[in-house]
Design a protein around this motif. Structure first.
Motif, PDB file in Angstrom:
ATOM      1  N   ASP A 106      13.052 -12.934  -7.079  1.00 27.37           N
ATOM      2  CA  ASP A 106      12.261 -12.452  -5.935  1.00 27.37           C
ATOM      3  C   ASP A 106      10.810 -12.246  -6.334  1.00 27.37           C
ATOM      4  O   ASP A 106      10.516 -11.651  -7.379  1.00 27.37           O
ATOM      5  CB  ASP A 106      12.834 -11.138  -5.407  1.00 27.37           C
ATOM      6  CG  ASP A 106      14.232 -11.300  -4.828  1.00 27.37           C
ATOM      7  OD1 ASP A 106      14.532 -12.404  -4.341  1.00 27.37           O
ATOM      8  OD2 ASP A 106      14.998 -10.327  -4.877  1.00 27.37           O
ATOM      9  N   VAL A 107       9.895 -12.716  -5.517  1.00 23.28           N
ATOM     10  CA  VAL A 107       8.467 -12.543  -5.753  1.00 23.28           C
ATOM     11  C   VAL A 107       7.811 -12.000  -4.483  1.00 23.28           C
ATOM     12  O   VAL A 107       8.384 -12.049  -3.395  1.00 23.28           O
ATOM     13  CB  VAL A 107       7.796 -13.868  -6.164  1.00 23.28           C
ATOM     14  CG1 VAL A 107       8.282 -14.326  -7.527  1.00 23.28           C
ATOM     15  CG2 VAL A 107       8.043 -14.947  -5.105  1.00 23.28           C
ATOM     16  N   ILE A 108       6.620 -11.477  -4.643  1.00 26.57           N
ATOM     17  CA  ILE A 108       5.929 -10.878  -3.520  1.00 26.57           C
ATOM     18  C   ILE A 108       5.536 -11.945  -2.493  1.00 26.57           C
ATOM     19  O   ILE A 108       5.145 -13.063  -2.843  1.00 26.57           O
ATOM     20  CB  ILE A 108       4.692 -10.097  -4.011  1.00 26.57           C
ATOM     21  CG1 ILE A 108       4.174  -9.164  -2.907  1.00 26.57           C
ATOM     22  CG2 ILE A 108       3.602 -11.027  -4.528  1.00 26.57           C
ATOM     23  CD1 ILE A 108       3.206  -8.130  -3.415  1.00 26.57           C
ATOM     24  N   THR A 109       5.666 -11.607  -1.231  1.00 24.52           N
ATOM     25  CA  THR A 109       5.313 -12.516  -0.150  1.00 24.52           C
ATOM     26  C   THR A 109       3.885 -12.226   0.324  1.00 24.52           C
ATOM     27  O   THR A 109       3.341 -11.143   0.053  1.00 24.52           O
ATOM     28  CB  THR A 109       6.262 -12.347   1.044  1.00 24.52           C
ATOM     29  OG1 THR A 109       6.072 -11.040   1.600  1.00 24.52           O
ATOM     30  CG2 THR A 109       7.720 -12.506   0.601  1.00 24.52           C
ATOM     31  N   PRO A 110       3.261 -13.162   1.043  1.00 24.36           N
ATOM     32  CA  PRO A 110       1.930 -12.878   1.588  1.00 24.36           C
ATOM     33  C   PRO A 110       1.906 -11.623   2.461  1.00 24.36           C
ATOM     34  O   PRO A 110       0.954 -10.836   2.408  1.00 24.36           O
ATOM     35  CB  PRO A 110       1.610 -14.134   2.401  1.00 24.36           C
ATOM     36  CG  PRO A 110       2.356 -15.222   1.703  1.00 24.36           C
ATOM     37  CD  PRO A 110       3.646 -14.575   1.257  1.00 24.36           C
ATOM     38  N   ARG A 111       2.950 -11.428   3.255  1.00 20.92           N
ATOM     39  CA  ARG A 111       3.001 -10.247   4.118  1.00 20.92           C
ATOM     40  C   ARG A 111       3.039  -8.957   3.293  1.00 20.92           C
ATOM     41  O   ARG A 111       2.354  -7.982   3.603  1.00 20.92           O
ATOM     42  CB  ARG A 111       4.226 -10.332   5.028  1.00 20.92           C
ATOM     43  CG  ARG A 111       4.361  -9.162   6.002  1.00 20.92           C
ATOM     44  CD  ARG A 111       5.542  -9.385   6.947  1.00 20.92           C
ATOM     45  NE  ARG A 111       5.712  -8.268   7.864  1.00 20.92           N
ATOM     46  CZ  ARG A 111       6.407  -7.174   7.586  1.00 20.92           C
ATOM     47  NH1 ARG A 111       7.007  -7.057   6.406  1.00 20.92           N
ATOM     48  NH2 ARG A 111       6.509  -6.208   8.473  1.00 20.92           N
ATOM     49  N   GLN A 112       3.837  -8.959   2.226  1.00 20.47           N
ATOM     50  CA  GLN A 112       3.918  -7.771   1.374  1.00 20.47           C
ATOM     51  C   GLN A 112       2.612  -7.517   0.633  1.00 20.47           C
ATOM     52  O   GLN A 112       2.195  -6.371   0.468  1.00 20.47           O
ATOM     53  CB  GLN A 112       5.074  -7.935   0.384  1.00 20.47           C
ATOM     54  CG  GLN A 112       6.445  -7.875   1.022  1.00 20.47           C
ATOM     55  CD  GLN A 112       7.548  -8.300   0.073  1.00 20.47           C
ATOM     56  OE1 GLN A 112       7.371  -9.218  -0.738  1.00 20.47           O
ATOM     57  NE2 GLN A 112       8.699  -7.633   0.160  1.00 20.47           N
ATOM     58  N   MET A 113       1.966  -8.587   0.187  1.00 17.06           N
ATOM     59  CA  MET A 113       0.684  -8.442  -0.486  1.00 17.06           C
ATOM     60  C   MET A 113      -0.356  -7.845   0.457  1.00 17.06           C
ATOM     61  O   MET A 113      -1.064  -6.891   0.105  1.00 17.06           O
ATOM     62  CB  MET A 113       0.202  -9.810  -0.988  1.00 17.06           C
ATOM     63  CG  MET A 113      -1.134  -9.762  -1.715  1.00 17.06           C
ATOM     64  SD  MET A 113      -0.998  -9.166  -3.417  1.00 17.06           S
ATOM     65  CE  MET A 113      -0.517 -10.690  -4.232  1.00 17.06           C
ATOM     66  N   ASP A 114      -0.433  -8.406   1.664  1.00 13.89           N
ATOM     67  CA  ASP A 114      -1.410  -7.912   2.634  1.00 13.89           C
ATOM     68  C   ASP A 114      -1.139  -6.456   3.003  1.00 13.89           C
ATOM     69  O   ASP A 114      -2.070  -5.653   3.114  1.00 13.89           O
ATOM     70  CB  ASP A 114      -1.379  -8.778   3.896  1.00 13.89           C
ATOM     71  CG  ASP A 114      -1.901 -10.190   3.660  1.00 13.89           C
ATOM     72  OD1 ASP A 114      -2.553 -10.410   2.619  1.00 13.89           O
ATOM     73  OD2 ASP A 114      -1.653 -11.059   4.515  1.00 13.89           O
ATOM     74  N   SER A 124       5.364  -5.779 -12.315  1.00 11.97           N
ATOM     75  CA  SER A 124       5.553  -5.640 -10.864  1.00 11.97           C
ATOM     76  C   SER A 124       4.470  -4.805 -10.185  1.00 11.97           C
ATOM     77  O   SER A 124       4.642  -4.406  -9.039  1.00 11.97           O
ATOM     78  CB  SER A 124       6.941  -5.036 -10.551  1.00 11.97           C
ATOM     79  OG  SER A 124       7.964  -5.823 -11.114  1.00 11.97           O
ATOM     80  N   SER A 176       4.368  -2.874  -2.174  1.00 16.55           N
ATOM     81  CA  SER A 176       5.427  -3.680  -2.765  1.00 16.55           C
ATOM     82  C   SER A 176       5.305  -3.716  -4.281  1.00 16.55           C
ATOM     83  O   SER A 176       4.213  -3.878  -4.820  1.00 16.55           O
ATOM     84  CB  SER A 176       5.358  -5.109  -2.219  1.00 16.55           C
ATOM     85  OG  SER A 176       6.345  -5.919  -2.809  1.00 16.55           O
TER      86      SER A 176
END
Length: 264
Positions: free
Chosen positions: A114-122, A165, A102
């Motif tokens: 829009d910011v990164i979500t925990p799911r996208q980070m993982d 980003s 991401s």
């Protein structure tokens, strides 16, 4: 001791484009058989099919798999197939060139809520970082990595710099360097070398997705002592060079392949 990769097998994770594609062709020119893993659309499938034909035209075998390299079942499938293909000789070279993550900021700004979500980070850190450990472990326990084998992970200057980003990818690259060190120590008794190659800025499909990539490329081109940016072929040449030795004495490093870009 210098040797040859001719007749050996290499596994390239992320083989359909960029540095993975260039390495597949470079290894094939040296007489190595190529197993490529990629995860793509119908268009990318066509590119991978064309690459497989190019590899075979060089007189070696090619086995390409369109699967998600971050999934355990995909690793199991490819590992089992490699065992059939390679027999007791196993895999000489593994290149981890997975670039899927991401590109969202951590903090919202005006115009970019829009910011990164925990799911996208993982997902980003797992695919681009942790998957190196899982692939190497599965190959090793299957008996496919023997003395003299080489494992290469691809990283970037973003492992220690901040770019818009790029936070999740930077975290993945930092994890990757840590995993390289740990794997190098744990595999040293088996004579297996593990290193990261830190390429200079290279115009790959992954880079083009980064906001402002054209400006980044222009700055790198102007500052590089060679007067140009790094190419996928530069990185592929380094993989071939380091693979042409049975020694595991160069291990656990992050090796710059950038024409001196990081020096200025």
């Amino acid at each position: 001791m210098l040797s040859s990769v001719k007749g050996s097998w290499c596994l390239i994770l992320g083989a359909s484009s960029g540095m993975g594609r260039a390495t597949a062709l470079a290894m094939a020119r040296e007489g190595a058989h190529v197993c490529g893993v990629y995860f793509g659309t119908a268009a990318q499938q066509e590119e991978a099919d064309a690459l497989a034909e190019e590899v075979r035209a060089l007189g070696v075998q090619a086995s390409f798999h369109n699967v998600n390299a971050a999934k355990a079942d995909a690793r199991a499938e490819v590992t089992a197939h490699l065992a059939e293909l390679t027999g007791p000789q196993g895999v000489r070279v593994v290149l981890h060139s997975l670039a899927f993550g991401s590109l969202l900021p951590f903090i919202p700004t005006e115009g970019q809520p829009d910011v990164i979500t925990p799911r996208q980070m993982d997902m980003t850190v797992d695919v681009m970082g942790h998957s190196l450990v899982y692939w190497v472990r599965d190959l090793y326990t299957a008996g496919l990595l023997g003395r003299g084998a080489k494992v290469f992970a691809l990283t970037s200057r973003g492992d220690g710099r901040v770019m818009p980003s790029y936070g999740a990818v930077s975290a993945a690259k930092s994890a990757l360097a840590s995993h390289v060190r740990q794997l190098a120590v744990e595999l040293a008794p088996s004579g297996i070398a593990v290193n990261a190659l830190r390429a200079g800025l290279t115009m790959t499909p992954a880079l083009i997705r980064i906001p402002g990539s054209d400006a980044l490329a222009q700055r790198a081109r102007e500052s590089n002592p060679h007067g140009r940016i790094t190419t996928p072929e530069d990185v592929a040449e380094a993989v071939v060079m380091f693979s042409a030795s049975d020694s595991s004495w160069i291990t656990g490093n992050v090796i710059d392949v950038d024409g001196g870009e990081g020096l200025v």
